[in-house]
Write a protein that holds these residues in place. Structure first.
Motif, short mmCIF file in Angstrom:
data_model
loop_
_atom_site.label_atom_id
_atom_site.label_comp_id
_atom_site.label_asym_id
_atom_site.label_seq_id
_atom_site.Cartn_x
_atom_site.Cartn_y
_atom_site.Cartn_z
N VAL A 1 19.90 45.56 13.53
CA VAL A 1 20.48 45.25 12.23
C VAL A 1 19.42 44.64 11.32
CG1 VAL A 1 22.82 44.95 13.11
CG2 VAL A 1 21.25 42.99 13.07
N GLY A 2 19.61 44.82 10.02
CA GLY A 2 18.68 44.28 9.05
C GLY A 2 18.48 45.24 7.90
N VAL A 3 17.50 44.93 7.07
CA VAL A 3 17.12 45.77 5.95
C VAL A 3 15.67 46.16 6.18
CG1 VAL A 3 16.90 45.93 3.45
CG2 VAL A 3 18.69 44.49 4.44
N TRP A 4 15.45 47.43 6.53
CA TRP A 4 14.14 47.84 7.04
C TRP A 4 13.45 48.81 6.09
CZ3 TRP A 4 12.80 44.54 10.48
CH2 TRP A 4 13.76 43.96 11.31
N ASN A 5 12.18 48.53 5.86
CA ASN A 5 11.39 49.28 4.89
C ASN A 5 10.93 50.62 5.47
OD1 ASN A 5 8.17 49.26 3.52
ND2 ASN A 5 10.00 49.27 2.24
N LEU A 6 11.11 51.69 4.70
CA LEU A 6 10.56 53.01 4.98
C LEU A 6 9.55 53.30 3.89
CD1 LEU A 6 13.48 52.99 6.31
CD2 LEU A 6 13.46 55.46 6.02
N ARG A 7 8.30 53.60 4.26
CA ARG A 7 7.27 53.71 3.24
C ARG A 7 6.15 54.63 3.69
NH1 ARG A 7 6.54 48.43 5.46
NH2 ARG A 7 4.59 48.18 6.64
N THR A 8 5.41 55.08 2.70
CA THR A 8 4.10 55.64 2.99
C THR A 8 3.14 54.47 3.17
OG1 THR A 8 2.30 57.04 2.20
CG2 THR A 8 3.54 55.84 0.53
N VAL A 9 2.23 54.61 4.12
CA VAL A 9 1.25 53.55 4.34
C VAL A 9 0.06 53.71 3.41
CG1 VAL A 9 -0.01 52.28 6.13
CG2 VAL A 9 2.00 53.59 6.75
N LYS B 1 25.45 40.61 17.92
CA LYS B 1 24.65 41.72 17.40
C LYS B 1 24.38 41.59 15.90
CE LYS B 1 26.94 44.72 20.77
NZ LYS B 1 27.92 45.82 20.93
N ALA B 2 25.10 40.70 15.24
CA ALA B 2 24.98 40.59 13.79
C ALA B 2 23.62 40.03 13.40
CB ALA B 2 26.09 39.70 13.25
N GLU B 3 23.28 40.25 12.15
CA GLU B 3 22.01 39.73 11.64
C GLU B 3 22.05 38.21 11.59
OE1 GLU B 3 18.89 40.56 7.98
OE2 GLU B 3 20.97 41.23 7.81
N ASP B 4 20.93 37.59 11.93
CA ASP B 4 20.83 36.14 11.87
C ASP B 4 21.00 35.64 10.44
OD1 ASP B 4 20.41 35.87 14.58
OD2 ASP B 4 18.23 35.90 14.42
N ALA B 5 21.41 34.37 10.34
CA ALA B 5 21.46 33.73 9.03
C ALA B 5 20.03 33.52 8.51
CB ALA B 5 22.18 32.40 9.14
N PRO B 6 19.86 33.31 7.22
CA PRO B 6 18.51 33.05 6.70
C PRO B 6 17.88 31.86 7.40
CG PRO B 6 20.06 33.40 4.90
CD PRO B 6 20.88 33.30 6.15
N PRO B 7 16.58 31.88 7.64
CA PRO B 7 15.93 30.73 8.28
C PRO B 7 16.00 29.50 7.39
CG PRO B 7 14.31 32.28 7.45
CD PRO B 7 15.64 32.94 7.29
N ASP B 8 15.83 28.34 8.01
CA ASP B 8 15.92 27.08 7.26
C ASP B 8 14.88 26.99 6.15
OD1 ASP B 8 18.02 26.29 8.86
OD2 ASP B 8 16.76 25.13 10.23
N ASN B 9 13.75 27.65 6.34
CA ASN B 9 12.68 27.55 5.34
C ASN B 9 12.64 28.75 4.40
OD1 ASN B 9 11.78 29.47 7.18
ND2 ASN B 9 9.65 28.79 7.12
#
Length: 592
Positions: free
Chosen positions: A509-517, A541-549
């Motif tokens: 899970v997440g938001v994953w980048n697809l790109r040309t290098v 299985k869910a996405e973690d909460a945003p980190p503290d920083n």
């Protein structure tokens, strides 16, 4: 002993036990401090400003072991924002540490920020690199090596040494000038050379200017070394070879390969390989290590885009001399490069990071749930600006990263309407993402209608490279797919006028980048993101909460507090000790 003293020592004992528990957990911590700053260097004989890491160019290699928790404290001493990304590292349960603009706010100039992630179930050769502001063209990169746990055997004899080599094309222009050229609608043009470990070519003939420092790799006769080669360049594929030595391929981006010898191998931008090289030659002289430009015209000008280092035996009797070893002679044979790429196969009998064979995942028998065709064309003008596209869309990064926008219920930051196939409509600039299905098994067909060979990368995943050819992809092309032992990796080449097909299981899970290098095309918008969420809302299985920083920007910038003190200046052990001391003194204060 007094009542207070007894309780005090008991409390200190508890604190120490807690501290020891943190330090000796099942999954150890590896801590690194990386300071990014400008230094003056002359890798091609021309003084220029490069981005150093801990005052070194390239930066230090980070070495960890499977399952380690990695803590990287980044100090940005540049005069502009910085983001650090980790291509090929399959971070689990979220993309908060991925280090690209769609998922993270940039680290402001002169700020510190700490990345923390776990390298689960991975081994292999990777790297870290800046992802914004065209900074990769100035440096800021280094190796990132994940070794297997001792209980997991290697599929080859333990090498006598481990050597990391970065290769890449190089411009003597400042990275800010390069991006200004792109902003002005100009192409980058030919690189000024190629570097090996941040150094220019050995003076192998009179075309190389005097006074250029070259790299020397020191080895002992009779020993076998694992040589990890990573192309961190801007846009040029480089052919790698070592004079008079065989390259026994053993690993590609975290997956063991069927072991076979190559006299040379094309390494495309963003790709990495491990070779086992035995020092079995006599030591009458040193030997050349060469990385030269591929898939370009063979004019004398392009000959300068050649990196040359020296392989030096400890009992060597003289300098390397004579002509460089030849690159592949396939100028009129398109099939050579494709066949070489498809000859790289998975070692299905080898264990990876876990004690089960990698080949236990029978990808060839899984039904495909979704198909995406991503087509690129040469850069075009959109709204008066030079832009690059996938499926006619040139991606504009949202002002507020996608994960933050979701977490704070922010509407309108992006759209989930990226087309599955190329559309017959005018090109446009947009914030369009792929709305992917969690646990879907997808086929992605990459069609390169540009004039240059390109590398494609997918963050957060490894995918199976099942097909590759020149010409037009059709439904019948699936009959040529390798459905048994295709290599799994995170970066693959797509030849101009050709296609590459990959299969990938979307279990992260997440938001994953697809790109040309290729850095110029990426900068001009040839990318998108795949948004993958668990519709079942399973907490495991869910996405973690945003980190503290977490850093805030865009519509959420008002949440960002000024940075006064950063834990980035402390190691993880020092931070834990400081917390224990604070707790102890707090209790003492309350008891007095």
């Amino acid at each position: 002993m007094s009542f207070f003293g007894l309780h005090f020592y008991c409390f200190v004992g508890i604190c120490l036990m807690m501290f020891c528990g943190f330090c000796s957990g099942a999954d150890p911590f590896a801590h690194f401090d990386l300071e990014f700053s400008y230094v003056t260097a002359s890798p091609l004989g021309v003084p220029q400003q490069v981005i150093a890491v801990n005052r070194n160019f390239p930066g230090p290699t980070l070495n960890v072991t499977t399952n380690y928790n990695v803590v990287v404290n980044v100090k940005n001493n540049l005069d502009e924002s910085l983001l650090l990304t980790w291509p090929g590292i399959e971070m689990r349960r979220g993309s908060w540490q991925d280090g690209v603009l769609g998922t993270n706010c940039p680290i402001p100039a002169h700020w510190n920020w700490t990345y923390q992630f776990q390298v689960k179930d991975q081994i292999g050769s990777y790297y870290y690199v800046p992802s914004i502001n065209f900074q990769r063209a100035a440096g800021g990169f280094g190796g990132f090596i994940i070794t297997n746990r001792k209980v997991i055997p290697l599929p080859f004899n333990t090498p006598d040494g481990d050597i990391v080599i970065t290769i890449g094309d190089w411009y003597t222009q400042d990275h800010k000038d390069l991006r200004a050229s792109l902003d002005a609608g100009k192409e980058l043009g030919m690189p000024d050379g190629a570097l090996i470990n941040g150094k220019g070519p050995f003076k192998y003939n009179s075309s190389v200017p005097d006074g250029i420092e070259h790299e020397t790799i020191n080895v002992d006769p009779g020993k076998t070394y694992r040589i990890r080669v990573i192309n961190v360049g801007v846009s040029t594929c480089l052919n790698f070879r070592i004079q008079s030595h065989n390259l026994l391929l053993a690993e590609a981006e975290g997956h063991y390969t069927s072991q076979q010898n190559y006299s040379s191998l094309d390494i495309h931008v963003g790709q990495s390989y491990s070779f086992l090289v035995t020092m079995d030659q006599n030591a009458s002289s040193d030997y050349y290590i060469v990385a030269s430009a591929r898939f370009v015209n063979q004019s004398a000008e392009w000959q300068r885009v050649t990196g040359v280092a020296i392989l030096h035996y400890s009992n060597s009797k003289g300098r390397a001399s004579g002509p460089l070893p030849d690159p592949p002679n396939d100028g009129n044979d398109n099939s050579f490069a494709v066949n070489q790429a498809m000859s790289i196969r998975m070692n299905n009998t080898a264990s990876g990071a876990r004690p089960n064979p990698q080949g236990s995942f029978r990808y060839g028998s899984i039904n495909v749930t979704d198909v995406y065709v991503l087509r690129n064309v040469p850069p075009i003008t959109i709204d008066g600006k030079l832009r690059a596209t996938y499926n006619g869309i040139s991606f504009m990064n949202p002002n507020t990263p996608v994960g933050l926008a979701d977490n704070y219920k922010l509407k309108g930051s992006y759209k989930l309407d990226f087309p599955n196939t190329p559309m017959n409509r005018p090109p446009t600039m947009d914030r369009s993402l792929i709305n992917a299905t969690y646990k879907g098994f997808v086929e992605i067909v990459l069609e390169n209608n540009d004039t240059v060979v390109q590398s494609f990368h997918m963050d957060g995943y490894s995918f199976f490279v099942v097909g590759m050819a020149y010409g037009e992809w059709t439904e019948n092309s699936r009959g040529s797919y390798n459905r048994w032992d295709a290599i799994a990796r995170s970066t693959t080449q797509v030849f101009p006028g050709g296609w590459t097909a990959i299969l990938v299981y979307l279990d992260n899970v997440g938001v994953w980048n697809l790109r040309t290098v290729n850095l110029d095309r990426w900068y001009l918008g040839q990318e998108t993101y795949m948004r993958i969420i668990d519709a079942e809302d399973d907490d495991q299985k869910a996405e973690d909460a945003p980190p503290d920083n977490v850093l805030f920007c865009g519509a959420l910038a008002h949440f960002q507090k000024p940075q006064r003190f950063s834990s980035a200046s402390l190691s993880i052990q020092e931070s834990l000790k400081l917390n224990v001391m604070i707790m102890v003194f707090a209790v003492i204060y309350m008891m007095l």
